[in-house]
Motif scaffolding. Structure first.
Motif, PDB file in Angstrom:
ATOM      1  N   LYS A 125      44.578  99.075  71.675  1.00  0.00           N
ATOM      2  CA  LYS A 125      44.518 100.247  70.794  1.00  0.00           C
ATOM      3  C   LYS A 125      44.070 101.438  71.634  1.00  0.00           C
ATOM      4  CE  LYS A 125      42.554 101.838  66.404  1.00  0.00           C
ATOM      5  NZ  LYS A 125      42.017 103.110  66.934  1.00  0.00           N
ATOM      6  N   LEU A 126      45.030 102.278  71.997  1.00  0.00           N
ATOM      7  CA  LEU A 126      44.744 103.423  72.847  1.00  0.00           C
ATOM      8  C   LEU A 126      43.906 104.452  72.104  1.00  0.00           C
ATOM      9  CD1 LEU A 126      48.275 103.863  74.448  1.00  0.00           C
ATOM     10  CD2 LEU A 126      46.221 103.076  75.603  1.00  0.00           C
ATOM     11  N   ASP A 127      43.040 105.112  72.857  1.00  0.00           N
ATOM     12  CA  ASP A 127      42.171 106.135  72.270  1.00  0.00           C
ATOM     13  C   ASP A 127      42.782 107.502  72.540  1.00  0.00           C
ATOM     14  OD1 ASP A 127      40.087 107.274  70.962  1.00  0.00           O
ATOM     15  OD2 ASP A 127      38.606 106.957  72.528  1.00  0.00           O
ATOM     16  N   GLY A 128      43.738 107.880  71.686  1.00  0.00           N
ATOM     17  CA  GLY A 128      44.424 109.149  71.861  1.00  0.00           C
ATOM     18  C   GLY A 128      44.715 109.793  70.530  1.00  0.00           C
ATOM     19  N   LEU A 129      45.891 110.424  70.410  1.00  0.00           N
ATOM     20  CA  LEU A 129      46.293 111.119  69.198  1.00  0.00           C
ATOM     21  C   LEU A 129      47.621 110.555  68.729  1.00  0.00           C
ATOM     22  CD1 LEU A 129      45.071 113.594  67.614  1.00  0.00           C
ATOM     23  CD2 LEU A 129      46.901 114.927  68.630  1.00  0.00           C
ATOM     24  N   ALA A 130      47.675 110.105  67.459  1.00  0.00           N
ATOM     25  CA  ALA A 130      48.902 109.520  66.917  1.00  0.00           C
ATOM     26  C   ALA A 130      49.947 110.608  66.668  1.00  0.00           C
ATOM     27  CB  ALA A 130      48.591 108.785  65.619  1.00  0.00           C
ATOM     28  N   VAL A 131      51.183 110.345  67.096  1.00  0.00           N
ATOM     29  CA  VAL A 131      52.267 111.309  66.908  1.00  0.00           C
ATOM     30  C   VAL A 131      53.532 110.586  66.459  1.00  0.00           C
ATOM     31  CG1 VAL A 131      51.369 112.892  68.659  1.00  0.00           C
ATOM     32  CG2 VAL A 131      53.060 111.189  69.304  1.00  0.00           C
ATOM     33  N   SER A 132      54.426 111.355  65.867  1.00  0.00           N
ATOM     34  CA  SER A 132      55.757 110.885  65.474  1.00  0.00           C
ATOM     35  C   SER A 132      56.782 111.692  66.256  1.00  0.00           C
ATOM     36  CB  SER A 132      55.939 111.085  63.969  1.00  0.00           C
ATOM     37  OG  SER A 132      57.306 111.098  63.630  1.00  0.00           O
ATOM     38  N   ILE A 133      57.772 111.013  66.851  1.00  0.00           N
ATOM     39  CA  ILE A 133      58.815 111.693  67.629  1.00  0.00           C
ATOM     40  C   ILE A 133      60.172 111.287  67.062  1.00  0.00           C
ATOM     41  CG2 ILE A 133      59.792 112.098  69.918  1.00  0.00           C
ATOM     42  CD1 ILE A 133      57.121 111.253  71.110  1.00  0.00           C
ATOM     43  N   SER A 134      60.975 112.274  66.688  1.00  0.00           N
ATOM     44  CA  SER A 134      62.280 112.019  66.070  1.00  0.00           C
ATOM     45  C   SER A 134      63.414 112.333  67.036  1.00  0.00           C
ATOM     46  CB  SER A 134      62.440 112.862  64.806  1.00  0.00           C
ATOM     47  OG  SER A 134      61.465 112.513  63.843  1.00  0.00           O
ATOM     48  N   TYR A 135      64.446 111.466  66.996  1.00  0.00           N
ATOM     49  CA  TYR A 135      65.654 111.646  67.803  1.00  0.00           C
ATOM     50  C   TYR A 135      66.868 111.675  66.869  1.00  0.00           C
ATOM     51  CZ  TYR A 135      62.862 110.567  71.955  1.00  0.00           C
ATOM     52  OH  TYR A 135      61.927 110.587  72.962  1.00  0.00           O
ATOM     53  N   GLU A 136      67.737 112.622  67.092  1.00  0.00           N
ATOM     54  CA  GLU A 136      69.015 112.684  66.382  1.00  0.00           C
ATOM     55  C   GLU A 136      70.130 112.606  67.411  1.00  0.00           C
ATOM     56  OE1 GLU A 136      69.358 115.949  63.692  1.00  0.00           O
ATOM     57  OE2 GLU A 136      67.308 115.718  62.913  1.00  0.00           O
ATOM     58  N   GLN A 137      71.034 111.657  67.197  1.00  0.00           N
ATOM     59  CA  GLN A 137      72.119 111.420  68.156  1.00  0.00           C
ATOM     60  C   GLN A 137      71.549 111.201  69.559  1.00  0.00           C
ATOM     61  OE1 GLN A 137      75.073 110.972  67.070  1.00  0.00           O
ATOM     62  NE2 GLN A 137      74.943 111.898  65.026  1.00  0.00           N
ATOM     63  N   GLY A 138      70.373 110.580  69.630  1.00  0.00           N
ATOM     64  CA  GLY A 138      69.767 110.250  70.919  1.00  0.00           C
ATOM     65  C   GLY A 138      69.027 111.383  71.587  1.00  0.00           C
ATOM     66  N   VAL A 139      68.914 112.554  70.931  1.00  0.00           N
ATOM     67  CA  VAL A 139      68.265 113.718  71.532  1.00  0.00           C
ATOM     68  C   VAL A 139      66.986 114.034  70.760  1.00  0.00           C
ATOM     69  CG1 VAL A 139      68.475 116.174  72.095  1.00  0.00           C
ATOM     70  CG2 VAL A 139      70.453 114.656  72.352  1.00  0.00           C
ATOM     71  N   LEU A 140      65.897 114.303  71.480  1.00  0.00           N
ATOM     72  CA  LEU A 140      64.622 114.626  70.842  1.00  0.00           C
ATOM     73  C   LEU A 140      64.751 115.924  70.045  1.00  0.00           C
ATOM     74  CD1 LEU A 140      61.128 114.371  72.535  1.00  0.00           C
ATOM     75  CD2 LEU A 140      61.648 116.206  70.951  1.00  0.00           C
ATOM     76  N   LYS A 168      66.255 112.656  76.132  1.00  0.00           N
ATOM     77  CA  LYS A 168      67.483 112.014  75.663  1.00  0.00           C
ATOM     78  C   LYS A 168      67.345 110.521  75.894  1.00  0.00           C
ATOM     79  CE  LYS A 168      72.532 112.104  76.140  1.00  0.00           C
ATOM     80  NZ  LYS A 168      73.689 112.692  76.856  1.00  0.00           N
ATOM     81  N   LEU A 169      67.706 109.734  74.898  1.00  0.00           N
ATOM     82  CA  LEU A 169      67.565 108.293  75.020  1.00  0.00           C
ATOM     83  C   LEU A 169      68.540 107.725  76.035  1.00  0.00           C
ATOM     84  CD1 LEU A 169      67.201 107.297  71.256  1.00  0.00           C
ATOM     85  CD2 LEU A 169      65.382 107.611  72.945  1.00  0.00           C
ATOM     86  N   GLN A 170      68.125 106.655  76.664  1.00  0.00           N
ATOM     87  CA  GLN A 170      68.978 105.983  77.636  1.00  0.00           C
ATOM     88  C   GLN A 170      69.795 104.889  76.943  1.00  0.00           C
ATOM     89  OE1 GLN A 170      66.606 104.545  80.912  1.00  0.00           O
ATOM     90  NE2 GLN A 170      65.484 106.466  81.118  1.00  0.00           N
ATOM     91  N   GLY A 171      70.756 104.338  77.686  1.00  0.00           N
ATOM     92  CA  GLY A 171      71.509 103.186  77.191  1.00  0.00           C
ATOM     93  C   GLY A 171      72.397 103.545  76.017  1.00  0.00           C
ATOM     94  N   LYS A 172      72.538 102.585  75.113  1.00  0.00           N
ATOM     95  CA  LYS A 172      73.407 102.791  73.958  1.00  0.00           C
ATOM     96  C   LYS A 172      72.924 101.915  72.807  1.00  0.00           C
ATOM     97  CE  LYS A 172      76.598  99.319  75.793  1.00  0.00           C
ATOM     98  NZ  LYS A 172      77.992  99.025  76.212  1.00  0.00           N
ATOM     99  N   GLY A 173      73.514 102.116  71.643  1.00  0.00           N
ATOM    100  CA  GLY A 173      73.182 101.293  70.492  1.00  0.00           C
ATOM    101  C   GLY A 173      72.089 101.866  69.616  1.00  0.00           C
TER     102      GLY A 173
END
Length: 785
Positions: A125-140, A168-173
Motif C-alpha cells: 500500500k503505497l503512501d501517496g495520492l490516489a488518482v484516476s487516469i482515463s484513456y480514449e482510443q489509447g490516448v491519455l 499513449k498505450l502500447q500494444g493492442k487490444g
C-alpha cells in the motif's frame, strides 16, 4: 438519557475533528495529526455509531470518503466512485475479514461460490495520492484526484508530466475507453534530492514524501510538477471485462504500458497473505518508496461482484497496516550531545510513545536552525516520525495544543561534557575581492580531543569498517581505553601493548592477541580510507576518494591550499577550507606525524591519476581571485593576452586598457588587484603548488585509458559469500563503475547474491543483465587482468 446525550455530543466532536483533519490532509496538504491519531478518531466514531445507529447521519465521515476538491482546479465527476479500503491493524482482523469473505460467498445463491477456492491478490500500500487516469482510443485524455470519492480535481496537465505514465498505450487490444486507478508517489531518493534542492534555495523542506507528492500534483503550473520526481503505480481499473481476475487485469494493463507493483503476488490462502505481509515488512526499509501497509484483494472478479460494497468500502479488499510511523507525544526536555567534530547537537527527550512498532523516547533535532525552523519549545505536543531504522525525528509542532507553560530551547554556553566554551561556527563567503562572515548552523565545543566525548567519537569513526576497519574495537572497549587514559588520539591505538589490553574488561589471552593483530593489520590502509578515518568535517567517503585520486599522496593533501582543492571535482569552498584548516591544526599535524612514525602508511600512494595532469587553466586561475568585474569571459581574454601569471602582474594601466573588449572598470579593477600588497606572492605560491602537483596548465596531460567499467552503473543485492559488500563495491569502483543503491533503466548490471529481493525482480522486469556471485567474481577477475 444522559448517556445518549453524552454519546451524541462525543459523536459531534469526533465528526468536527475528523472533518478538520480531512481538510488539512486532503485540501491543504498539511496534515495536523499522524495517520495513527486519525485512525483512532475514525474508529471511535464508527464504534459509537454502531452502538447508537439512530445517531448516524448521511454526512457522517463513516458514510463517505474523506476530502473535498480544491476550488482552483476544475471539478471532475467520477463515473464509478473511488472508494477507500477498510483497515486492519492485527492478524486477527485479517483472519476475520477472510472468514467474512468465505461466509458471504457460501451464502450466495449461485452454488459456484460454495465450492470455489478464494485466491487473494497482494501488493504494498503505497503512501501517496490516489488518482484516476482515463484513456480514449489509447490516448491519455484526463486525470483526476480522488477528492471526496464522487468528485475530484482535474490534474491532467500535471499527470502528463509524470515520466512513467504513458501518454499513449502500447500494444493492442485495449478498450475504447479505459480508466485506470493508482497511486502517485515520490520515491525516497527523489524526495531526498528534492529537499536538498529546496534547502539550497533557502525554502522550507517537505515533511515527508507523501506531502511532497500531493503538493507537486496540485501545482497550478505544470512546469513545476515536471521538476518533481513523481511516479505512478496502478492498483486497479473501473473498466470491466478485461480479464477474469484482478491480477490478470493488472498484467494486461502492464502489457499496455501501465506501471504496476513489482511486489504483486497471488496467494492461495489468507495464511500466505500474512506471510507476504511479514516478508514485505522485513524489507520495508529497503524498498525505494514509502508504504504504510499491504492490500489484500479477492482475486476472482466474479467473487468481487458477489461480495459487493459497504457504504464506504468494498467487502472484497482490506488494507493491513504496519505499526504507525508517526505519533503525537510531549517534548519533555532538550539535551545536548557532543559529536566527534565537536558539534553540539540538540536531542529531544520525549514522553515515551510507540512509533513504527518501537518505543521511542528520544528524537533528533539536527541543529539549532532546525529548532528555529520547527518553532519547537519544551513542553510542546509534537509529531514524531520514524521510518524503518532511521533515527526518529520531530517533523511538526501541534500548535493548537500548545500550553502557556512552554519554554524556549537554548544552546549551552559551555560543553555539557568537558565544560569548554561552545561557539557557533562561522561561514566565510568570498566573492569579488571581499569576504563575508555569516553564522553557520553548527555550534562546536572548543575542547577538541581534550573533550572525552569528541575523543571517543573520533576513535569510533577512525576504527569503523569503512575507515581503518579494526575489528574488535567497539564502543565499550573505546570507552574503557579513554576512561583509563590509555588512548588520547588515534595514534595511541598503535602503541597499545598486550599487558594493557589484557587488563580491559572482557579480554582474555586469545581476544587480546586478536585485537592487537587487527590493529597491526590496519597499518596499510588505502589512502582514501586513511583520509576518511581522520574525521575531517564534511569529508565523507566519496570526497576522500577524490582527494586520494587527484593528489595521490598524504603529503600533497596535507600541503594543499584551499584554492588548489577547489579545482577538484565535488569540492566546494567550505569543504576546501575545512580540509586546509584540519591539516594546518597543530594537534592534527602532531597526530599524523605520530601515525607515520608508527608505520601507518597508505599502500597506494603515488602520482595523481592521469586525468588530473595539467587540467587547470590560466583563465580559471585568474577568475579564482574574484577580481571585481572579472568574470569568466574577461578572465579568458586576460589569459589569452598575457599567457602567464608573471605577465599579468607585470602589466600596467596602459597594457590593461589596450586589451580588446575589456571594459575600463575591469581594467581598473585588475590594476588595483595587482597593486595590492601580497597578491603577487600569493599567486606565485598557488601557481608553484599547481606545478609541484602536476596540475598546472603547462603540464602535459597524459592520455587516459578509460577504466573498463567507466560510465556503467552496477547494483549489489542479496548476500555475497566470498566478498563483503564493501569489498565488492571497492573492486567495482576501481574498475570505474558507479555502485548505486537502487535499480533503474540506467542500471548496467545487477549482482545478485543469496536471498536477493525486490532489486532482482526489478532488474528482471527491465531486462537488465544479472550475475550471480560466481559469474561476478569471474567477470571482475577478467577485467582486473
Amino acid at each position: 438519557m444522559n448517556s445518549n446525550h453524552s454519546t451524541a455530543k462525543r459523536i459531534l466532536q469526533l465528526r468536527e475533528a475528523i472533518e478538520k483533519h480531512d481538510y488539512s490532509y486532503y485540501v491543504l496538504d498539511a496534515p495536523t495529526v499522524p495517520d495513527s491519531e486519525y485512525d483512532r478518531l475514525f474508529n471511535e466514531l464508527r464504534e459509537l455509531e454502531t452502538q447508537q445507529p439512530e445517531l448516524i447521519t448521511a454526512d457522517s465521515p463513516t458514510r463517505r470518503v474523506s476530502g473535498q476538491p480544491l476550488d482552483t482546479f476544475q471539478q471532475v465527476q467520477h463515473q464509478v466512485p473511488m472508494l477507500s479500503l477498510g483497515n486492519a491493524f492485527a492478524a486477527e482482523q485479517v483472519l476475520d475479514f477472510a472468514q467474512r469473505v468465505e461466509q458471504s460467498l457460501k451464502q450466495a445463491s449461485d452454488d459456484l461460490f460454495s465450492v470455489a477456492k478464494v485466491e487473494y491478490c497482494c501488493e504494498p500500500k503505497l503512501d501517496g495520492l490516489a488518482v484516476s487516469i482515463s484513456y480514449e482510443q489509447g490516448v491519455l485524455t484526463r486525470a483526476a484526484t480522488r477528492g471526496d470519492g464522487q468528485t475530484g480535481e482535474d490534474i491532467t496537465a500535471n499527470v502528463r508530466t509524470i515520466r512513467n505514465v504513458p501518454l499513449k498505450l502500447q500494444g493492442k487490444g485495449w478498450p475504447e475507453l479505459l480508466e485506470v486507478r493508482g497511486e502517485v508517489y515520490m520515491p525516497k531518493q527523489g524526495f531526498a534530492d528534492l529537499n536538498e534542492r529546496v534547502l539550497a534555495a533557502g525554502s522550507k523542506p517537505f515533511a515527508n514524501p507523501r506531502n511532497a507528492a500531493a503538493g507537486s500534483l496540485r501545482q497550478l503550473d505544470a512546469k513545476i510538477t515536471a521538476t518533481r520526481p513523481l511516479e505512478f503505480c496502478c492498483y486497479g481499473t473501473s473498466t470491466e471485462g478485461l480479464a477474469e481476475s484482478h491480477s490478470e487485469t493488472l498484467q494486461r494493463l502492464r502489457e499496455w504500458g501501465i506501471s504496476i507493483s513489482p511486489e504483486l503476488k497471488v496467494m492461495d490462502s489468507i495464511e500466505d497473505c500474512l506471510a507476504y505481509y511479514a516478508d514485505i515488512g522485513a524489507r520495508r526499509t529497503q524498498l525505494p518508496y514509502d508504504i504504510d501497509g499491504v492490500v489484500f484483494k479477492v482475486n476472482a472478479l466474479i467473487q468481487q461482484q458477489s461480495l459487493g460494497f459497504r457504504a464506504r468500502e468494498p467487502r472484497w479488499a482490506i488494507a493491513y497496516k504496519y505499526a504507525a510511523q508517526e505519533e503525537i507525544t510531549e517534548l519533555l526536555d532538550v539535551e545536548f550531545q557532543v559529536g566527534r567534530t565537536g558539534a553540539v547537537t540538540p536531542v529531544a527527550r520525549l514522553k515515551p510513545v510507540h512509533v513504527g512498532g518501537v518505543m521511542v523516547s528520544n528524537a533528533t533535532l539536527h541543529n539549532m536552525d532546525e529548532v528555529a525552523r520547527l518553532g519547537v519549545m519544551i513542553g510542546d505536543q509534537v509529531i514524531v516520525r520514524r521510518a524503518g531504522d532511521v533515527i526518529p525525528q520531530i517533523t511538526q509542532v501541534v500548535l493548537e495544543r500548545r500550553s502557556e507553560h512552554v519554554q524556549p530551547v537554548q544552546i549551552p554556553t559551555q560543553c555539557p561534557v568537558c565544560g569548554a566554551k561552545v561557539e557557533r561556527t562561522q561561514l566565510v563567503r568570498r566573492s569579488k575581492s571581499k569576504q563575508v562572515l555569516s553564522d553557520g548552523a553548527v555550534w562546536r565545543c572548543m575542547g577538541r580531543l581534550s573533550c572525552q566525548a569528541q575523543l571517543q567519537q573520533a576513535l569510533l569513526h577512525f576504527v569503523s569498517r569503512r575507515a581503518m576497519d579494526i575489528d574488535g574495537l567497539g564502543e565499550k572497549i573505546i570507552e574503557q581505553l579513554v576512561t583509563r587514559k590509555l588512548v588520547a588520539s588515534p595514534a595511541d591505538l598503535y602503541r597499545l601493548t598486550y599487558e594493557q589490553v589484557i587488563e580491559l574488561d572482557g579480554f582474555a589471552d586469545v581476544s587480546a592477541s586478536n585485537l592487537l593483530a587487527a590493529i597491526a593489520q590496519s597499518k596499510e590502509p588505502t589512502l582514501a580510507r586513511l583520509i576518511f578515518a581522520l574525521g575531517i568535517p564534511d569529508v565523507g567517503e566519496e570526497t576522500a576518494k577524490v582527494l586520494a585520486r587527484a593528489l595521490g599522496s598524504l603529503q600533497r593533501i596535507r600541503k594543499a591550499y584551499p584554492q588548489t582543492l577547489l579545482w577538484l571535482p565535488e569540492i566546494g569552498l567550505e569543504v576546501a577550507h575545512e580540509i586546509a584548516s584540519f591539516f594546518s591544526d597543530e594537534h592534527n599535524q602532531s597526530v599524523l606525524t605520530e601515525l607515520l612514525e608508527l608505520n601507518v602508511q597508505p599502500i597506494d600512494e603515488g602520482e595523481p591519476e592521469p586525468q588530473f595532469q595539467g587540467f587547470t587553466t590560466l583563465a580559471g586561475f585568474i577568475e579564482q581571485f574574484n577580481i571585481a568585474g572579472v568574470a569568466r569571459t574577461t578572465a579568458q581574454r586576460l589569459a589569452e593576452h598575457f599567457k602567464s601569471v608573471d605577465a599579468v602582474f607585470a602589466a600596467d594601466w596602459l597594457a590593461l586598457s589596450s586589451i580588446d573588449r575589456i571594459s575600463k572598470n575591469a581594467a581598473q579593477a585588475v590594476e588595483r588587484f595587482i597593486q595590492q600588497g601580497g597578491q603577487r606572492e600569493q599567486a606565485l605560491q598557488l601557481e608553484q603548488q599547481l606545478l609541484d602537483f602536476g596540475m598546472h596548465w603547462s603540464c602535459q596531460s597524459k592520455t587516459v585509458q578509460a577504466a573498463p567499467l567507466t560510465n556503467q552503473t552496477w547494483v549489489l543485492t542479496g548476500t555475497l559469500e566470498t566478498l563483503t559488500r564493501t569489498q565488492a563495491k571497492t573492486r567495482l569502483e576501481l574498475l570505474g563503475a558507479k555502485v548505486a543503491g537502487s535499480v533503474s533503466a540506467k542500471t548496467s548490471c545487477v549482482v545478485a547474491g543469496a536471498n536477493a529481493g525486490s532489486k532482482l525482480v526489478r532488474a528482471q522486469e527491465l531486462n537488465i543483465t544479472v550475475l550471480d556471485e560466481a559469474e561476478f567474481l569471474e567477470k571482475i577477475a577478467e577485467l582486473e587482468g
